[in-house]
Each structure stands twice: as C-alpha cells, then as structure tokens.
Design a protein around this motif. Structure first.
Motif, PDB file in Angstrom:
ATOM      1  N   VAL A 109       0.973  -1.156  -0.102  1.00 24.00           N
ATOM      2  CA  VAL A 109       0.168   0.162  -0.096  1.00 24.00           C
ATOM      3  C   VAL A 109       0.830   1.307   0.124  1.00 24.00           C
ATOM      4  O   VAL A 109       1.897   1.304   0.655  1.00 24.00           O
ATOM      5  CB  VAL A 109      -0.966  -0.088   1.275  1.00 24.00           C
ATOM      6  CG1 VAL A 109      -1.631   1.417   1.267  1.00 24.00           C
ATOM      7  CG2 VAL A 109      -1.705  -1.324   1.544  1.00 24.00           C
ATOM      8  N   VAL A 166      -8.921  -2.478  -0.164  1.00 21.94           N
ATOM      9  CA  VAL A 166      -8.036  -1.751   0.486  1.00 21.94           C
ATOM     10  C   VAL A 166      -8.869  -0.672   1.223  1.00 21.94           C
ATOM     11  O   VAL A 166      -8.563  -0.319   2.381  1.00 21.94           O
ATOM     12  CB  VAL A 166      -7.186  -0.972  -0.539  1.00 21.94           C
ATOM     13  CG1 VAL A 166      -6.153   0.055   0.143  1.00 21.94           C
ATOM     14  CG2 VAL A 166      -6.445  -2.101  -1.383  1.00 21.94           C
ATOM     15  N   TRP A 175     -13.115   5.760  10.155  1.00 21.53           N
ATOM     16  CA  TRP A 175     -14.232   6.822  10.269  1.00 21.53           C
ATOM     17  C   TRP A 175     -15.562   6.643  10.631  1.00 21.53           C
ATOM     18  O   TRP A 175     -16.240   7.457  10.800  1.00 21.53           O
ATOM     19  CB  TRP A 175     -14.069   7.487   8.907  1.00 21.53           C
ATOM     20  CG  TRP A 175     -12.715   7.942   8.763  1.00 21.53           C
ATOM     21  CD1 TRP A 175     -11.905   7.271   7.705  1.00 21.53           C
ATOM     22  CD2 TRP A 175     -12.152   9.243   9.085  1.00 21.53           C
ATOM     23  NE1 TRP A 175     -10.764   8.098   7.734  1.00 21.53           N
ATOM     24  CE2 TRP A 175     -10.902   9.229   8.387  1.00 21.53           C
ATOM     25  CE3 TRP A 175     -12.495  10.323  10.011  1.00 21.53           C
ATOM     26  CZ2 TRP A 175      -9.644  10.101   8.755  1.00 21.53           C
ATOM     27  CZ3 TRP A 175     -11.457  11.161  10.118  1.00 21.53           C
ATOM     28  CH2 TRP A 175     -10.340  11.157   9.499  1.00 21.53           C
ATOM     29  N   ARG A 189      -5.033  10.643   0.141  1.00 18.61           N
ATOM     30  CA  ARG A 189      -3.600  10.634   0.993  1.00 18.61           C
ATOM     31  C   ARG A 189      -2.978   9.216   0.565  1.00 18.61           C
ATOM     32  O   ARG A 189      -1.925   9.152   0.598  1.00 18.61           O
ATOM     33  CB  ARG A 189      -3.956  10.536   2.479  1.00 18.61           C
ATOM     34  CG  ARG A 189      -4.195  11.861   2.935  1.00 18.61           C
ATOM     35  CD  ARG A 189      -4.723  11.832   4.637  1.00 18.61           C
ATOM     36  NE  ARG A 189      -3.753  11.354   5.328  1.00 18.61           N
ATOM     37  CZ  ARG A 189      -2.861  11.826   6.075  1.00 18.61           C
ATOM     38  NH1 ARG A 189      -2.783  13.380   6.102  1.00 18.61           N
ATOM     39  NH2 ARG A 189      -1.885  11.310   6.883  1.00 18.61           N
TER      40      ARG A 189
HETATM   41  N1  UDP Z   1      -6.900   4.187   3.587  1.00 18.99           N
HETATM   42  C1  UDP Z   1      -7.682   2.948   3.687  1.00 18.99           C
HETATM   43  N2  UDP Z   1      -7.074   1.857   3.389  1.00 18.99           N
HETATM   44  C2  UDP Z   1      -5.498   1.590   3.646  1.00 18.99           C
HETATM   45  C3  UDP Z   1      -5.081   3.155   3.896  1.00 18.99           C
HETATM   46  C4  UDP Z   1      -5.603   4.262   4.145  1.00 18.99           C
HETATM   47  O1  UDP Z   1      -8.855   2.853   3.541  1.00 18.99           O
HETATM   48  O2  UDP Z   1      -4.933   0.781   3.583  1.00 18.99           O
HETATM   49  C5  UDP Z   1      -7.880   5.398   3.874  1.00 18.99           C
HETATM   50  C6  UDP Z   1      -8.462   5.731   5.255  1.00 18.99           C
HETATM   51  O3  UDP Z   1      -9.750   6.281   4.945  1.00 18.99           O
HETATM   52  C7  UDP Z   1      -7.735   6.283   5.929  1.00 18.99           C
HETATM   53  C8  UDP Z   1      -7.000   7.355   4.809  1.00 18.99           C
HETATM   54  O4  UDP Z   1      -7.145   6.326   3.521  1.00 18.99           O
HETATM   55  O5  UDP Z   1      -8.083   7.050   6.899  1.00 18.99           O
HETATM   56  C9  UDP Z   1      -5.814   8.254   5.091  1.00 18.99           C
HETATM   57  O6  UDP Z   1      -4.785   7.025   5.340  1.00 18.99           O
HETATM   58  P1  UDP Z   1      -3.330   7.431   6.291  1.00 18.99           P
HETATM   59  O7  UDP Z   1      -2.390   6.292   6.098  1.00 18.99           O
HETATM   60  O8  UDP Z   1      -2.886   8.693   5.378  1.00 18.99           O
HETATM   61  O9  UDP Z   1      -4.061   7.861   7.616  1.00 18.99           O
HETATM   62  P2  UDP Z   1      -3.371   8.478   8.853  1.00 18.99           P
HETATM   63  O10 UDP Z   1      -1.937   7.583   8.811  1.00 18.99           O
HETATM   64  O11 UDP Z   1      -3.274   9.720   8.936  1.00 18.99           O
HETATM   65  O12 UDP Z   1      -4.131   7.587  10.016  1.00 18.99           O
END
Ligand code: UDP
Ligand code: FAD
Length: 404
Positions: A109, A166, A175, A189
C-alpha cells in the motif's frame, strides 16, 4: 540547561510576553521562535504530564521506544520544515513501507504495480497496468475516487478491487463511514500508484529522529526564555471576556491571573473546548492503542500492516522498524478507532472534514477574529487533517508574521 518546568501558581505574568497553549509541533515551534527570534519570554501551558503532543515517545517496560499517541513518521517536501527540525536532533534515514493484510496475503500500500501482480497474477496485471499507464501515465498517482469514475471495464475492475479490498473496510473502521462519505482529500492521501515504488511516501525528505521525538522536543523547548507548565488546562486559567452576552459575540479579552494578557497567545488545542463547546462539540475520531511485546526480533514484515479486510483494529505498527532500535524483544501496537465522546477520558485525534463540520468550526473561529493577539494554530485549533511538516511550516509562517 534543560527544559525549565514551572508551577503555574508561581508564574509572574508581568514577566511573560507570550503564551503558547500546547507543546506539540505547533506549540513547540512557536515557543522556540517567539523566544529565540522574537526575544520574548514565553510561557507554555500543556495539559498533559509531558511535552511533545502526539509525537511523544518513551521506552516501554521492555525498553522498546514506542509512540504513545500513534505512529509518527516524518516526511516532507518542505525543506525549511525539515531543516528546522534537524536543528534539534540527529536523524536516521527511514522510508516507511506499509502492507495490507488481504486475507493473509500481503499487498503493498499504496496499491501499485507490485500489488497488482499479487492480486491479479502476472499476466493479467501486465494488461491492467498497461491500461493504467495509457490512461494516466507511468509513475503517476491516481486517487480511488478518480479511478472509480472511469468507464473502461478494465479500469473499473481495478477500481472495484482496490475499493473493496483496500479502502472500504479500513475506512469504515477508521471513520465509521464509507469512502464515499469521507472527504475525498482523506482517501486521496493514499492513492493508487502506477509504480514499483513500495514506499508509503515519496517525499524528498524522510526520516526519524535518531533518539526519538521526545528528546527533539526537549531540545526545542530548552531555551532561557521558555518556561513550561505541565498539567495545566488553558480553560482553567484563561478568563474569557466577550463583546456582549450574545452567544456569537466575539472574544475581546483573555485575562490570565486576573489581568488582560496583551501579548501573543498561540492556542493549539481544540477551539470548541476553549469556548466550553457553546455551539455543541465538534466531531472528532479518537483512538485506543493496544501494545504487545514479543520475545522475537520482529513479528511484522515491515513498519506497518493495515488490516483492510479483516480484524476490528485498523493497523499494527512495529516500532523497531521506525526507530532502528536493536533488541531481542519487539513491541507492536494495534489501533482501534472510535468516535470522540468524552473529553475527560479521550483524545481528539482526527477532525472529521466535511462542509457541515467546517461551518460548525467556522462559528467558533469567528469568535476569535476580533482579538488580534489570539492565534489558533495546529491540527486541533484549525480543525484540519495536517501532517507534522505542515504544522511546522505553518508555525514558522506565523512566527515570520509575528516576529519578522
Ligand atoms: N485508507 C484505507 N486503507 C488503507 C490506507 C488508508 O482505506 O490501507 C484510507 C482511510 O480512509 C484512511 C485514509 O485513507 O483514513 C488516510 O490514510 P493514512 O494512512 O494517511 O491515515 P493516517 O496515517 O493519517 O491515519
Ligand atoms: P498536537 O500534537 O495534538 O499537540 C497539541 C498539544 O496541545 C497537546 O500536547 C495537547 O495536550 C495540548 N492541549 C490541547 N488542548 C489544551 C488545553 N486546553 N490546554 C493545554 N494544553 C492543551 N503526521 C505525520 O507527519 N506523520 C505521521 O506519521 C503521522 N502519524 C499520525 C498518527 C496518528 C494516529 C495521528 C492522530 C496523527 C498523526 N500525524 C502524523 C499527525 C500529527 O500528529 C500532527 O500533525 C501533529 O500532532 C500536529 O501538532 P499539533 O501541535 O498541532 O497538535
């Protein structure tokens, strides 16, 4: 010298030129800049029993350096922000990698060319990848929202796969919403990356503070002009005055120790809580962390594994990958996300970005607009989903404005 900790009751406000609420990167950088560049005598008020905000780390019982408020990996394209934090510590090069646990098989990922081969097999992946390259170009990032808008059946097949395997369950856990219900900037992101690059971030500057974040903050706040009061909540020592008794009447004065404080006040906590949530509480997501120490050098294949189709936690992080620490034991941490319901017991980690919440936040922000010495700054006070580097950049920009 070390950080000068003080007891709030002993502070003489006549000897303070600026007040900073919070000691994360927003508060830490501002305190240092106001003290060093501005020559101001700065009082930092922090409600936790330690400095460092969400970056705080410490050794656990097994001697493993762990992050207490979520795993923090530094990455940025902002050279000024990186140079700034480099002043306070040595850094180790670290490029974060994340794998999705897909029913026991690992997929890199952001979903990329390598993930495609694992998911679809080499032959089909080659065809699908060609389609992606023809449509978007090679080495490009495409958001899941953009990919799902494509009509082509092969692109739709990739989009459906990535969406279901994913994004969907992970986003629901994180969320309490589906990916369509969260702001597109959130899932953006983590785009689909048409590349063989397995790194989570492609920023020019990446790394980890060699001895941890806490020593970085100890050095940042170690300045003769800075005093830090721990265990003090701003609400309990600020006496707010408003233009009138109307609910929306703007803030006109902040009294501290019975006198109007006229120097800069940088506030980095949740803005709604400063106003005792008079318009209702702003929604946030909070997290619980579960730590496990194992008698093994490593238990994960890389720094973080995201559980995108199973389990009730979102991800597991193994700190030793991040910190480079060597030990025959290792500590991992599982993250459980839930709504933020109780300010006394929980921490607001993620603002929930949408138009309604921004309007709600805007009402609180408007209360502060008539008070020129009050500066809301940071992930909480600005109600934004900001990474550390953005906060450092914003703090430096505010310091430029305040002290030139
Ligand atoms: N996300 C997802 N699957 C993953 C990684 C991220 O669905 O394997 C989505 C999910 O909604 C997450 C957002 O992408 O809240 C942002 O991911 P990030 O890893 O940037 O989140 P953080 O590290 O800020 O918690
Ligand atoms: P904070 O670090 O939250 O600091 C605010 C401080 O103010 C806290 O110490 C708090 O106790 C104090 N405070 C609040 N209210 C009051 C009050 N009323 N009175 C006194 N003190 C108060 N960013 C990255 O760049 N890379 C990452 O890998 C990364 N991982 C993350 C993982 C998680 C789980 C989370 C939640 C965030 C992550 N971030 C990451 C984002 C990062 O945490 C923020 O960008 C950073 O913490 C913002 O700094 P800040 O100073 O605005 O806020």
């Amino acid at each position: 010298m070390g950080v000068q900790y003080c007891d709030f009751k002993d502070v003489d406000m006549d000897e303070i030129d600026a007040v900073v609420v919070g000691s994360g990167f927003a508060g830490g950088v501002m305190a240092r800049e106001l003290a060093e560049r501005g020559g101001a005598r700065v009082l930092v008020i922090e409600k936790r029993p330690h400095i460092g905000g969400n970056m705080y780390d410490e050794a656990d019982e097994a001697g493993i350096l762990v992050h207490r408020y979520g795993p923090h990996i530094f990455h940025t394209n902002d050279k000024r922000a990186f140079d700034y934090v480099r002043r306070f510590t040595e850094w180790r090069d670290y490029q974060h990698e994340v794998l999705a646990d897909w029913y026991g098989t690992y997929l890199p990922v952001p979903f990329n060319k390598n993930s495609m081969e694992i998911a679809f097999g080499e032959e089909k992946a080659a065809r699908l990848t060609e389609k992606l390259i023809d449509t978007f170009g090679d080495e490009r990032k495409v958001t899941i929202t953009e990919l799902r808008e494509q009509d082509d059946p092969e692109l739709s097949e990739i989009a459906d796969f990535v969406y279901k395997n994913v994004f969907l369950y992970y986003t629901q856990k994180q969320w309490g919403l589906t990916p369509e219900e969260v702001d597109p900037s959130v899932t953006a992101r983590v785009p689909v990356f048409i590349s063989r690059d397995n790194r989570y971030f492609q920023d020019a500057y990446q790394g980890m503070p060699l001895h941890g974040y806490t020593p970085l903050f100890e050095r940042m706040l170690d300045h003769e002009n800075i005093q830090v009061c721990l265990g003090v909540e701003a609400e309990s020592v600020f006496d707010l005055e408003f233009e009138s008794d109307e609910e929306d009447a703007p803030l006109t004065v902040i009294n501290i120790k019975d006198r109007p404080f006229e120097g800069p006040i940088v506030y980095t906590g949740p803005l709604d809580e400063l106003f005792l949530s008079r318009f209702g509480r702003l929604p946030y997501r909070s997290l619980d962390f579960a730590y496990e120490t194992h008698d093994a050098e490593h238990v994960l294949p890389c720094g973080t594994v995201n559980f995108t189709v199973t389990e009730d936690y979102t991800r597991i992080t193994e700190f030793k990958y991040l910190t480079g620490q060597e030990s025959d034991k290792t500590t991992i941490m599982k993250e459980y996300s839930h709504s933020y319901d109780d300010p006394k017991k929980q921490i607001p980690y993620y603002a929930i970005i949408n138009a309604e919440n921004e309007a709600h936040y805007g009402r609180y922000r408007a209360l502060t607009s008539a008070l020129p010495n009050f500066h809301p700054l940071g992930r909480l006070a600005e109600y934004r989903y900001y990474n550390m580097d953005v906060i450092i950049g914003r703090a430096l920009a505010l310091a430029d404005e305040l002290v030139g």
